[in-house]
Design a protein around this motif. Sequence first.
Motif: not given
Lengths: 389, 465
Positions: A148, A150, A153, A156-158, A160-161, A164, A209-210, A262, A266-267
């Motif tokens: 992880l 860049t 990235s 992207a982690m947040a 994605q959340r 969702y 980065v998906e 992270f 809840d991001l």
Amino acid sequence: MSIREKDALGGRAAVVGIGATEFSKNSGRSELRLAAEAVRAALDDAGLSPADVDGMVTFTMDTNPEITVAQAAGIGELSFFSRVHYGGGAACATVQQAALAVAAGIAEVVVCYRAFNERSGRRFGSGVQHREPSAEGAALGWNLPFGLLTPASWVAMAAQRYLYAYGLSPEAFGHVAVTGRRHAATNPAAYFYGRPITLEDHAASRWTVEPLRLLDCCQETDGGQAVVVTGVERARDLRRPPAVILAAAQGAGRAQEQMTSFYRDDLTGLPEMGVVARQLWRTSGLAPKDIDVGIVYDHFTPFVLMQLEEFGFCKPGEGAAFVASDVLPLNTHGGQLGEAYLHGMNGIAEAVRQIRGTAVNQIPGAARALVTAGTGVPTSGLVLGADGE
Amino acid sequence: MTDGLYARLRTYEGRGTTLSGVGKDLVNEPMIRHWCEAMGDTHPAYAGPGAVAPPTMLQAWTMGGLSGHAGRSVAQDELFGLLDEAGCTSVVATDCEQEYLRPLCPGDRITFDSVIESVSERKTTKLGTGYFITTRMDVRAGGEPAGRHRFRVLKYAPRIRKPKDGRPRPVINRDNAGFWEGVAQRRLLIQRCGGCGEPRFPWLPGCGACGSPQWDTLEASGSGSVFSYVVMHHPPFPAFDPPFAVGLIELAEGVRMVSNIVGVPPDKVRIGMPVELEFLGVGGEYELPVFRGVSGASADTDFSKPDGAPDRAPGPVAGPDPAPGHDLRPDPSSALRVGAALPSLAVPVTRTLIVAGAIASRDFQDVHHDAEIAKEKGSPDIFMNILTTNGLVGRYITDFFGAHAVLRKVSIRLGAPNHPGDTMVLSGTIGVLEGTTAEVRVVGANSLGNHVTGTVTVTIPEAAV
């Protein structure tokens, strides 16, 4: 304490000059030269001379020390100089520090600047593979062995959340990109001048980065931007209408990290920007409905949605629909997605142009502009207004 | 830049490398048994009276073994010699396409002809720079056509591995050293505040909740779930093969940490997916805590429920151990349709499997059994040979389609290498179904990405359709 009470800084200082180099993928000259060019251009714009300057503020992660830029730009003695950390989160805080120095009488004319060859030289987007074992290095170090690496990235982690939590698809981020590129298309200074995009272009662009696609990411840039700050009384005697600093704030949240917070909440939001928002609204006495133009930091599209939600322009999860509705003129210069990625300093300049009435995509009668700084990091923000507002 | 070497290499296109080569051994039961044991293949057609050889052994019967082939023509030796001189001293197989025309039975005498079909332009890969060489081999049994085998290798100059090409190292300092000491002992330690009792991550010398500097540790149970994740595509980094998934794992103890999700293809990772801790040895130098997705769960289970949805039991688990008797078959009548997913199969990539597969396929290339030489040749460790991968893919398909299924064609391409300590998860989707013939798209993913992608054509008994 300004987290809890209205501060005494609002309305004391103003931005009186702005200046930039061209924005490109390869400047062909040193970062120091870019900084000196931008500083001189901003002083020319203000109708001030290098001899008037007694304070300088910049960012860290930079190769342009205040004293060296001063030498190269003909600036003499300095009574105030500082650097604000945390990447693009520093942008509005440079102006806040300048205003603090001016309001306290420590300096009279303060230049804030950012200049780098971020595209042709050291690209942040190319990622990190090593850190020294400092506290900062160790914090980022939890991510590195797992690839992880860049800024995309970490965002992207947040992101994605966020998708969702609100039942959205990655296409929700497209509205921000399309809006930025629409404004850039009519801004001759923008890197993407004449090149608008559609939601279909966004949805068809390749994954970086998906869930982020190429068109969710800003255009890395070479260039420099400077702004000049002085007290409101002196500002009224200068060449340009002052852009008064109605409020300026920094913010860090609980369990704050640089790009990798992270381990909290809840991001789905940006708590540090919430800290900034509370202060700006309280000190300026304004609310979202009072803002004519929003210059909202857009290195990556998802965080624009979260910022609009933190500032209360819309409810949590409704940022994409809010941007699509075009109720708030947003990033009228094209933003960092369309004009240039200059760690947000070019956005401050755009807010000043809007207040002056000289922007290429001018919002008629714009009197109050919100500007935000880097997201995912400890950050800052400004409300600028026309004199007398 | 003109590539003079390439011009010379191309002159070998169309030249035969073997004419009427003869297999060193007749098709025989011991080699079949060794193969099946290495692959964990318990298909009944390959044992007992009337046994046939697993079709994927096709190439094994033509291999020269430890002493090599005497009958090979000068063309291949010259071609490889030219490449050796140019520094392309290493070889790795990348593609294998096999078509099976008739079963091979004990006693069959194998003969074969092979020809160099094509030589690629100079290519730079993660392993190094070199040329892809494609050969075609026609295999006969007792003089009758028995199969066709197309094989592509990369003959390359190994890239010099610098330390920076490995994974980025953990950043260790006085505040977090205890965590990494735990990991070295394959224990995942979480800090617990001595003041308020809150578990916390990442490691810090004081509590973010109450400020207390007192703390001890508790060992994580290893259970967790995916709180969020990303799939890395761009930019590429030397140590990783995109696309790969990085997860934010919420441990049962309530703290989160970033890690890799292994054993699940990146496009099958979902928020809420249950995961289990395991430790990955990195280059034999240090350990990393990673999390294995509960296999089988990904394809069939919908995790995309908001928080607060009731906990669900993990989905059916394809056993991690390819032991005899292991059976993947679900109710075939419900499974046989275009687009249907086969249950996944997790294959632990042990050092033993890599070596056993290489020997069973009579492949004595040193990179498949000698770690030191493998490192000299640009690889972090030994890696599985393509014949073993081919055999495992064949086994995966016949395990599913049952005792009467017959492989007709296996076409695979290799990507991320299978190194010891990893796990390859095979998954498949039925792409075409015509009469009694099915074509299945197969992917085998490991922690580095896709090890193998390919298609398998299989004939299935009519009763099953």
